[in-house]
Design a protein around this motif. Structure first.
Motif, PDB file in Angstrom:
ATOM      1  N   ARG A  37      -0.974   0.032  14.282  1.00 28.07           N
ATOM      2  CA  ARG A  37      -2.359   0.484  14.409  1.00 28.07           C
ATOM      3  C   ARG A  37      -3.283  -0.640  13.956  1.00 28.07           C
ATOM      4  O   ARG A  37      -3.321  -1.000  12.776  1.00 28.07           O
ATOM      5  CB  ARG A  37      -2.610   1.717  13.537  1.00 28.07           C
ATOM      6  N   ARG A  87       4.302   1.845  16.710  1.00 30.89           N
ATOM      7  CA  ARG A  87       4.071   2.100  15.289  1.00 30.89           C
ATOM      8  C   ARG A  87       3.053   1.135  14.686  1.00 30.89           C
ATOM      9  O   ARG A  87       2.982   0.989  13.462  1.00 30.89           O
ATOM     10  CB  ARG A  87       5.394   2.037  14.525  1.00 30.89           C
ATOM     11  N   VAL A 104       4.956   3.077   9.967  1.00 28.12           N
ATOM     12  CA  VAL A 104       3.745   2.864  10.750  1.00 28.12           C
ATOM     13  C   VAL A 104       2.916   1.812  10.030  1.00 28.12           C
ATOM     14  O   VAL A 104       2.699   1.905   8.816  1.00 28.12           O
ATOM     15  CB  VAL A 104       2.942   4.170  10.896  1.00 28.12           C
ATOM     16  N   THR A 111       4.463   4.518   5.569  1.00 27.42           N
ATOM     17  CA  THR A 111       3.226   3.879   6.038  1.00 27.42           C
ATOM     18  C   THR A 111       2.970   2.629   5.219  1.00 27.42           C
ATOM     19  O   THR A 111       3.057   2.660   3.984  1.00 27.42           O
ATOM     20  CB  THR A 111       2.023   4.828   5.894  1.00 27.42           C
TER      21      THR A 111
END
Length: 236
Positions: A178, A176, A159, A100
């Motif tokens: 956001r 992936r 992500v 992440t």
């Protein structure tokens, strides 16, 4: 009197320097020198101190006052050092899996406020390493530069949490990516690092006399700090 290079005593006078000091020349090795020169080679401790001060929020004029070096020499040293800084992230190797990152962009200027530049940054949420850096415009090319600067494993697996800048949605893989607001806390690590940059690098202060006149030095100072920041994480 002996030659400082070969210790020969075969020394003759060789005119005067531009400051009026008597110059000498060694007949054996042709070394030219003066007695008690004003400018001595800097000790390694002084160079190491300057390197550390370049990582703090202090102007070049402040470093001159703190170390006693000449402004001309310091500017030459800084130009050479920052020009040699590697413009690529160096991070620990990662295995493919759940990764992440948080991404953000920060405004700055070089020479004057009409020459706007943006630092695009990505941070690994788990390790806190800076894993992506790009300096350019706040457009699709800037987002592409950040994406290309990421190590391959992040481009394949990570992500990405970003703000609502539309350029991210064009470049980053939609599955992936956001896009979130600051109130979610999903970009708090990278926003905190942006604040660290402004607190530690005087060139990035919004109101400062230490702004860069050369883009290459500006980029070098940012990269220099990021390399040292990532290296410090491995020591903790």
């Amino acid at each position: 009197m002996k030659c400082p290079r070969c210790n020969s005593q075969y020394i003759v006078k060789n005119g005067h320097t531009h400051t009026g000091q008597q110059s000498f020349k060694c007949r054996d090795c042709s070394r030219q020198f003066v007695i008690a020169p004003r400018h001595q080679p800097l000790e390694e401790d002084t160079r190491e101190l300057i390197d550390r001060l370049l990582l703090e929020k202090i102007s070049l004029a402040g470093i001159v006052r703190a170390t006693g070096v000449s402004p001309r020499w310091l500017q030459y040293y800084v130009n050479k050092k920052l020009g040699a800084v590697k413009r690529q992230v160096e991070v620990k190797s990662k295995k493919k899996g759940k990764l992440t990152i948080q991404c953000d962009e920060m405004w700055l200027f070089v020479r004057d406020k009409d020459n706007k530049q943006w630092i695009w940054l990505a941070i690994d949420v788990l390790t806190k390493e800076i894993v992506g850096v790009y300096i350019g415009k706040r457009d699709e090319a800037g987002a592409r530069g950040l994406w290309d600067s990421l190590p391959a494993v992040y481009r394949q697996c990570a992500v990405s949490y970003t703000d609502f800048c539309p350029s991210y949605g064009i470049v980053f893989p939609k599955k992936r990516h956001r896009a979130v607001g600051k109130d979610t806390g999903q970009t708090n690590y990278i926003e905190r690092f942006n604040n660290t940059l402004r607190q530690r690098i005087s060139r990035l202060g919004r109101k400062t006399l230490s702004f860069s006149k050369k883009l290459s030095n500006h980029m070098g100072a940012i990269w220099y700090f990021i390399h040292e920041y990532n290296a410090s994480l491995s020591l903790n």
